[in-house]
Scaffold this active site. Structure first.
Site, short mmCIF file in Angstrom:
data_model
loop_
_atom_site.label_atom_id
_atom_site.label_comp_id
_atom_site.label_asym_id
_atom_site.label_seq_id
_atom_site.Cartn_x
_atom_site.Cartn_y
_atom_site.Cartn_z
N GLY A 156 0.85 -0.98 -0.02
CA GLY A 156 -0.04 0.02 0.04
C GLY A 156 0.85 1.27 -0.10
N ASP A 206 2.14 -11.02 7.49
CA ASP A 206 2.50 -10.34 6.26
C ASP A 206 4.08 -9.63 6.47
OD1 ASP A 206 0.64 -8.66 8.16
OD2 ASP A 206 1.31 -7.09 7.09
#
Ligand code: AMP
Ligand code: MG
Length: 520
Positions: free
Chosen positions: A91, A251
């Site tokens: 992101g 993650d």
């Protein structure tokens, strides 16, 4: 100065279409080079002088995509604090491309803070100067401690403000990694039932990180076991130096076994399994002592993604995966024992000593915890306690390392073992056991004390020192304190004249309220 051509070789882009979105960086409006990692540039075969020039800065700041680069945002998912997010992804990061370094190793070159991507959700895709410099410093410190880690090639101020709880100067970093494949990358495809894609990712990851394991047992099982071994080794090293990652979400755990995503991480001062610094880790899920358990939990999440590939028979697949997950505590225990043996100067790895050495190490850590001793300095001060007294303070000269022979460890005069562990009977009883164990083995090259100094750093990135140099950089645009601390942390095992303050713990009150934050 024109940047010489860069020999990108982008295997992720080439071999894994559908695993990412091709996406350009948002150019920084007024880039300024804050830090360039010359040693890392040389390792990568890049021309540091050219990188520092206007043409180089254009690349490092995302203004110019160099020939051969194929910037892309990687898709991944992840368990964050135990809850599953099916769609995370890059992101505020991009993979620029891959290079083969001077040692023939494939390395990712990525941005962090290079603007919004299709995976940004509500975020701005940006990063701020403080966290970018912090990641630079922490990564270099870990590297110098001999711990596998991603590293920052360059930190660049963007000239653009970013809005956090207040307005901060913006920055981006250029990150080098063995790869950016995460447990969450597997989860992204498994959660969508795309098992063929999981299989492709398994094949790609094995070829990249464990080529020797290709074509053996079911590839997914081989990968799971290799991953478990790498994480066991990594976490044991973290535990040795008192590193608390702070946000071990799936993650943020790599298949390469490198430390990644220096967000709210911190080094522990007083030894305490419950130590937590992250402002958002209310439950202590990622506390120092939890890290081996969390690693196993994360590996179990990876295993779930791989089940259909391990065996078409669901029961057999579960049994095989469970065997690996159940083996993790023993893998970790073996790695931890090896780390502790080195830190306590215990030679040899004869299995008949395992139990006694493990008990000795556990008793030492229990002692540190009970007496609130600084983890780093207590281990280091053992070098002064090899032959008898627990390190005698001999005045201010030692505090400045002017008389290193007085105490080979170089620990500040205010932090001898006697001061770190003030309850003498328990301390002396443990030291007697330890000396008896040392007496059973041959002297290490240069003596026990020198071996202890090679295994136990004098300097770690102390939270209060890190904050001080970041404040100087951000508030006063003065990077010289940062550079000085960085230079000390690049030689963590050597006492350095004039740097006693960098070895000292913060005042207890300061550590008690120290908090770290996620927002790189
Ligand atoms: P982290 O916990 O820092 O590893 O980040 C978790 C997820 O949030 C990743 O998918 C990041 O890309 C995303 N993220 C974090 N900060 C930002 C930001 N400022 N803008 C966009 N995405 C972000
Ligand atoms: Mg992350």
């Amino acid at each position: 100065m024109p940047l010489p051509p860069i020999a990108f070789d982008n295997s992720y882009a080439r071999e894994l279409p559908g695993f990412y979105t091709a996406w350009p960086p948002v150019p920084a409006p007024q880039p300024q080079l804050l830090k360039l990692n010359h040693a890392l540039a040389a390792e990568l075969g890049l021309d540091a002088a050219a990188l520092a020039s206007a043409d180089g800065l254009a690349v490092l700041s995302g203004q110019v995509v160099p020939a051969g680069a194929e910037p892309l945002a990687q898709a991944y998912a992840g368990h964050q604090f135990g809850g599953f997010s099916p769609q995370l992804g890059d992101g505020r990061a991009l993979l620029l491309g891959e290079l083969i370094d001077r040692h023939g190793r494939r390395r990712d070159w990525a941005f962090k803070g290079s603007g919004r991507t299709p995976y940004s959700r509500g975020g701005d895709g940006k990063a701020a100067v403080g966290p970018v410099l912090r990641e630079y410093l922490m990564g270099e410190a870990m590297h110098a401690l001999g711990i596998p880690t991603t590293r920052v090639l360059a930190a660049v101020a963007t000239g653009e403000p970013v809005q956090r709880d207040r307005v901060l100067p913006g920055a981006l970093l250029n990150r080098i990694a063995a790869s950016h494949i995460r447990v969450g990358t597997f989860q992204f495809f498994a959660a969508r039932g795309r098992h063929d894609d999981v299989q492709r990712l398994v094949a790609y990851t094995l070829a990249r990180h464990d080529p020797e394991l290709q074509g053996t047992e079911p590839p997914a099982l081989a990968l799971l076991r290799a991953m478990a071994e790498r994480q066991a080794a990594l976490i044991a090293q973290w535990m040795g130096v008192g590193f608390i990652h702070g946000v071990m979400n799936t993650d943020n755990m790599t298949l390469s076994g490198e430390t990644i995503d220096y967000g709210p991480c911190a080094f522990m001062e007083q030894h305490d399994p419950a130590a937590v610094f992250s402002s958002i880790d209310h439950g202590g899920r990622y506390a120092y002592g939890q890290q081996p358990l969390i690693a196993r939990w994360n590996i179990a999440r990876l295993a779930e993604c791989l089940l259909p590939l391990i065996d078409p028979d669901a029961d057999r697949a579960v049994a095989a995966a469970t065997a690996v997950i159940d083996a993790f505590p023993a893998m970790y225990a073996a790695r931890w024992l090896a780390v502790m043996r080195a830190k306590l100067g215990l030679a040899g790895d004869a299995p008949e000593h395992d139990e006694a050495d493990r008990t000795l190490a556990e008793a030492w850590l229990a002692l540190l915890q009970a007496q609130g001793a600084d983890h780093t300095l207590a281990f280091r001060a053992l070098a002064d306690a090899v032959d008898g007294a627990a390190g005698v303070a001999v005045g201010d000269a030692v505090a400045d390392h002017a008389a290193p022979s007085a105490r080979i460890s170089g620990v500040p005069a205010t932090h001898t073992l006697q001061q770190l562990l003030p309850e003498a009977p328990a301390r002396e009883a443990w030291l007697a056991r330890w000396r008896a164990r040392l007496a059973q083995q041959p002297q290490a090259a240069g003596g026990h004390a020198a071996a202890l100094c090679r295994a136990n750093p004098l300097y770690i990135p102390r939270n209060h020192r890190v904050e001080a140099v970041l404040t100087a950089a951000i508030e006063h645009a003065d990077l010289s304190p940062f550079d000085e601390l960085l230079a000390v942390l690049q030689r963590p095992f050597e006492a350095q004249a004039g740097h006693a303050a960098d070895a000292e713990p913060a005042a207890r009150e300061q550590t008690a309220c120290y908090q770290t934050f996620c927002g790189t």
